[in-house]
Design a protein around this motif. Sequence first.
Motif, short mmCIF file in Angstrom:
data_model
loop_
_atom_site.label_atom_id
_atom_site.label_comp_id
_atom_site.label_asym_id
_atom_site.label_seq_id
_atom_site.Cartn_x
_atom_site.Cartn_y
_atom_site.Cartn_z
N GLU A 265 -3.47 -2.97 7.66
CA GLU A 265 -3.90 -1.59 7.39
C GLU A 265 -3.38 -1.19 6.01
O GLU A 265 -2.17 -1.22 5.76
N THR A 266 -4.29 -0.85 5.12
CA THR A 266 -3.90 -0.47 3.76
C THR A 266 -4.12 1.01 3.49
O THR A 266 -3.87 1.48 2.38
N ASN A 267 -4.58 1.75 4.49
CA ASN A 267 -4.84 3.18 4.32
C ASN A 267 -3.58 3.97 4.64
O ASN A 267 -3.26 4.22 5.80
N TYR A 268 -2.88 4.37 3.60
CA TYR A 268 -1.60 5.07 3.78
C TYR A 268 -1.79 6.44 4.40
O TYR A 268 -0.97 6.88 5.21
N ALA B 166 0.83 -1.20 0.00
CA ALA B 166 0.00 0.00 0.00
C ALA B 166 0.86 1.25 0.00
O ALA B 166 0.54 2.25 -0.68
N VAL B 167 1.96 1.22 0.74
CA VAL B 167 2.88 2.36 0.77
C VAL B 167 3.53 2.56 -0.59
O VAL B 167 3.61 3.68 -1.11
N ALA B 168 4.01 1.46 -1.17
CA ALA B 168 4.69 1.54 -2.47
C ALA B 168 3.75 2.03 -3.56
O ALA B 168 4.12 2.86 -4.41
N GLU B 169 2.53 1.55 -3.54
CA GLU B 169 1.57 1.95 -4.57
C GLU B 169 1.18 3.42 -4.42
O GLU B 169 1.01 4.13 -5.42
N ALA B 170 1.05 3.90 -3.18
CA ALA B 170 0.70 5.30 -2.97
C ALA B 170 1.80 6.24 -3.43
O ALA B 170 1.53 7.38 -3.83
N LEU C 47 0.07 8.26 7.71
CA LEU C 47 0.68 9.58 7.71
C LEU C 47 0.06 10.48 8.79
O LEU C 47 0.76 11.23 9.47
N SER C 48 -1.24 10.38 8.95
CA SER C 48 -1.92 11.19 9.96
C SER C 48 -1.50 10.78 11.36
O SER C 48 -1.22 11.62 12.22
N MET D 299 2.53 -0.77 13.01
CA MET D 299 2.14 0.64 12.95
C MET D 299 1.42 1.02 14.23
O MET D 299 0.36 0.48 14.55
N ALA D 300 2.00 1.93 14.99
CA ALA D 300 1.39 2.37 16.23
C ALA D 300 0.09 3.12 15.94
O ALA D 300 0.01 3.89 14.98
#
Length: 493
Positions: free
Chosen positions: A325-328, A20-24, A332-333, A42-43
Amino acid sequence: MIGIVKYGGYVPRLRLSRRAVAEANAWYAPHLVGRAKGSRSMANWDEDSLTMAVAAARDCLGPSEERGNIRSLFLASCTLPFAERLNAGVVCEALTLDQTVEALEFGGSQRAGLSALTQAVARVRAGGGDTLVLAADSRDSRAASTQELDFGDGAAALLLGDGDVVAEYLGSGTLTVDFIDHFRAAGEDVDYAWEERWVRDEGISKLVPKAVAAALAEAQVKAEAIDHFIFPSTFQKMDQQVAARCGVRPEAVVDSLQDRIGETGTGHALLVLAHVLESAKPGALILVAQFASGAQAVIFRVTEAIRSARPAKGVSHWLAHGTEETNYTKFLSFKGRLVLERGMRGEQDRKTALSTAYRHRSAILGLVAGRCTETGKVHFPPSRLSYEQGNPRKDTQVPHQLAERKATVLSWSAEYLSFHRSPPHCYGQIDFDGGGRILMEFTDVAKGDVESGTEVEMAFRIKDIDEVRHFTRYFWKAVPVRPAAASDRPAAE
């Protein structure tokens, strides 16, 4: 005999998909696709190095009634939230440790966890009593960087003592060299990393074997006798190369969990050690090494006590209960790198009254209620008055700890009207076993996780952040109890 008495760890529930990170970021950094395998821990927005250290400590120590023998607490981290406030003191309050416990912090190097461990051994050897070693990191990185994929969040905990230890300390080796593979200046959030080949060939390959050799010599152990070799590194197959240089058998190299949770920084070597101890056999020799500003290595021998010693949940539990979690943009938030519109409801001042926070620190940080000695009823927050209708009582309450007690949901709500960093805002009335009712927030929940009657457990988390004064406020939240799977805890043979 001096060594590890108890062990534990913690890995956040969220696992960010590297794909997901790479695609974004493919429009900007297409080369990341080649590293887009697996996930990294991911915290949640309400987790940081302190909350994860508390979670790992609770996994290690078990019930709060068994913590009276701890005389020192060493906290290792390079990402502590306060530059001048005893972060380890917050951890002591959350664990309801005695005020006479000496709390110290270690940092400035990714091997600070191992340094804290060897200092704990020295403390125990000098008659200083049991010492709790905690190591945790939640590192930041720039978007579209390799570090964003490589890093992970997590914590580890080891209780060092003498007597009936599960892993006997045999020796260590330390090499202090100002070899700069990366650095982060004061006031900065992101590391600056140097060229990988230089770090690998001139740093790791030449310095780590020297520290390992020193540890082997002090422990009077031959390299080929090592059963478990732990060396965390973001460089592919670097652990195998280091093992070969040190004379350690290739089959002894331990999976560093890089594909599943990433490299969790200061605590990663100890986190992998805690994972190995879950299935280690008596007599096994474990060598743990870490590179940073030189290198450090320690050696343990597993004892018969490992058969009966188990953490409350264990690293295997946290590994098994991750959720993808796939929501990049959420990532970031949560890391504070994406500013989202909050609306007018998110504009209130979050200043903390420090005098009030001090007076009620046991209730806030330790989740300590008051139990009336005459009626047996539990009151939170505790007070001098027990408010029994028609018959109030004064000064009849004694401390009553709630953090380790199971509880159930009486009522709940999930709403989008108020500002929340991870909507919807979930909260409800919680009834504790043995008495006590609190209106609490839920965390680490998805739709359908919470209903009336759901069993929950407590988690020490960030309550709020005062972004004007840069002050983080902590409290406890409710998390749905997720039963242990059969594969969570490998049995020692």
